[in-house]
Scaffold this active site. Structure first.
Site, PDB file in Angstrom:
ATOM      1  N   CYS A 108     -30.957  23.881  61.468  1.00  0.00           N
ATOM      2  CA  CYS A 108     -29.634  23.827  60.764  1.00  0.00           C
ATOM      3  C   CYS A 108     -30.006  23.668  59.240  1.00  0.00           C
ATOM      4  O   CYS A 108     -30.805  24.160  58.678  1.00  0.00           O
ATOM      5  CB  CYS A 108     -28.749  22.609  61.275  1.00  0.00           C
TER       6      CYS A 108
ATOM      7  N   ASN B 160     -31.741  19.133  59.017  1.00  0.00           N
ATOM      8  CA  ASN B 160     -32.270  18.806  60.143  1.00  0.00           C
ATOM      9  C   ASN B 160     -32.480  17.347  60.174  1.00  0.00           C
ATOM     10  O   ASN B 160     -33.147  16.683  60.776  1.00  0.00           O
ATOM     11  CB  ASN B 160     -33.865  19.274  59.887  1.00  0.00           C
TER      12      ASN B 160
ATOM     13  N   CYS C 241     -28.626  16.195  61.596  1.00  0.00           N
ATOM     14  CA  CYS C 241     -27.529  16.008  62.283  1.00  0.00           C
ATOM     15  C   CYS C 241     -27.656  17.106  63.646  1.00  0.00           C
ATOM     16  O   CYS C 241     -27.724  16.632  64.678  1.00  0.00           O
ATOM     17  CB  CYS C 241     -26.305  16.252  61.523  1.00  0.00           C
ATOM     18  N   ARG C 242     -27.425  18.328  63.210  1.00  0.00           N
ATOM     19  CA  ARG C 242     -27.155  19.345  64.291  1.00  0.00           C
ATOM     20  C   ARG C 242     -28.462  19.924  65.012  1.00  0.00           C
ATOM     21  O   ARG C 242     -28.535  19.625  66.304  1.00  0.00           O
ATOM     22  CB  ARG C 242     -26.508  20.484  63.974  1.00  0.00           C
ATOM     23  N   SER C 243     -29.554  20.238  64.287  1.00  0.00           N
ATOM     24  CA  SER C 243     -30.470  20.639  64.949  1.00  0.00           C
ATOM     25  C   SER C 243     -31.504  19.726  65.582  1.00  0.00           C
ATOM     26  O   SER C 243     -31.994  20.089  66.613  1.00  0.00           O
ATOM     27  CB  SER C 243     -31.622  21.574  64.064  1.00  0.00           C
TER      28      SER C 243
ATOM     29  N   ASP D 297     -20.775  21.834  60.979  1.00  0.00           N
ATOM     30  CA  ASP D 297     -21.495  20.763  60.134  1.00  0.00           C
ATOM     31  C   ASP D 297     -20.736  19.385  60.247  1.00  0.00           C
ATOM     32  O   ASP D 297     -19.535  19.284  59.904  1.00  0.00           O
ATOM     33  CB  ASP D 297     -21.698  20.904  58.578  1.00  0.00           C
TER      34      ASP D 297
END
Ligand code: 4NP
Length: 171
Positions: free
Chosen positions: A17, A20, A22-24, A133
């Site tokens: 993401c 690095n 939140c999402r990934s 996001d």
């Protein structure tokens, strides 16, 4: 004649993401748990990284840690890192959370490895193309990340098993 024992190949997956944090890392934690649950850790490894450098060395965002913990994923010990050139060699699947991250990866990736780059949600039937996001969203943004990531990781794991380890598919 004796042949050398075959080394078990390991399929390596990199979740990508922007930050690095939140999402990934969420996708990293979910995929890791699915791999452990199916006892496939000898065969498949997952890591995560960001296209940006702002959060290098940072823990995941507290909201991501809490949302993940609510569903049984422990991601607090992960630390952010930036995608590096060696990742394009080392990993078999580099999976971006959105189109901006995918474009960044395409710009940096040598031609020989471009086919490794995809959106994570190419493995999803959710109808969503990207994992939004959640950085400026409330808690519901982090729950949506988990919903999308869980569904895609389930499909991704089945895909990797079918493609690389068909003998290990239980169904
Ligand atoms: P991520 O979320 O890409 O899912 O880790 C973000 C984290 C930080 C920022 C943007 C997105 N930021 O602008 O600092």
């Amino acid at each position: 004649m004796h042949s050398a024992p075959q080394k078990t190949p390991v399929i390596q997956v990199l979740m990508v993401c922007l930050g690095n944090i939140c999402r990934s890392p969420t996708a990293h934690g979910v995929m890791d748990k699915y791999i452990q649950n199916k006892k496939l850790d000898k065969y498949i490894r997952v890591d995560s990284a960001g296209t940006g450098d702002w959060h290098i060395g940072a823990s995941p965002d507290q909201r991501a840690v809490q949302a993940a913990a609510g569903r049984g994923y422990q991601i607090a010990s992960l630390r952010a890192r930036q995608v590096c050139q060696a990742d394009f060699e080392e990993f078999d699947y580099l999976l971006a959370m959105d189109r901006t991250n995918l474009r960044e990866l395409k710009n940096r990736c040598p031609g020989a490895h471009q086919s490794k780059l995809q959106l994570l949600l190419q493995y999803s039937n959710s109808g969503h193309e990207s994992v939004p996001d959640p950085y400026y969203s409330g808690a519901q943004g982090f729950e949506l990340v988990l919903d999308l990531v869980e569904e895609a990781c389930e499909q991704l794991l089945l895909h990797i098993q079918t493609e690389h380890y068909p003998e290990l598919r239980a169904d």
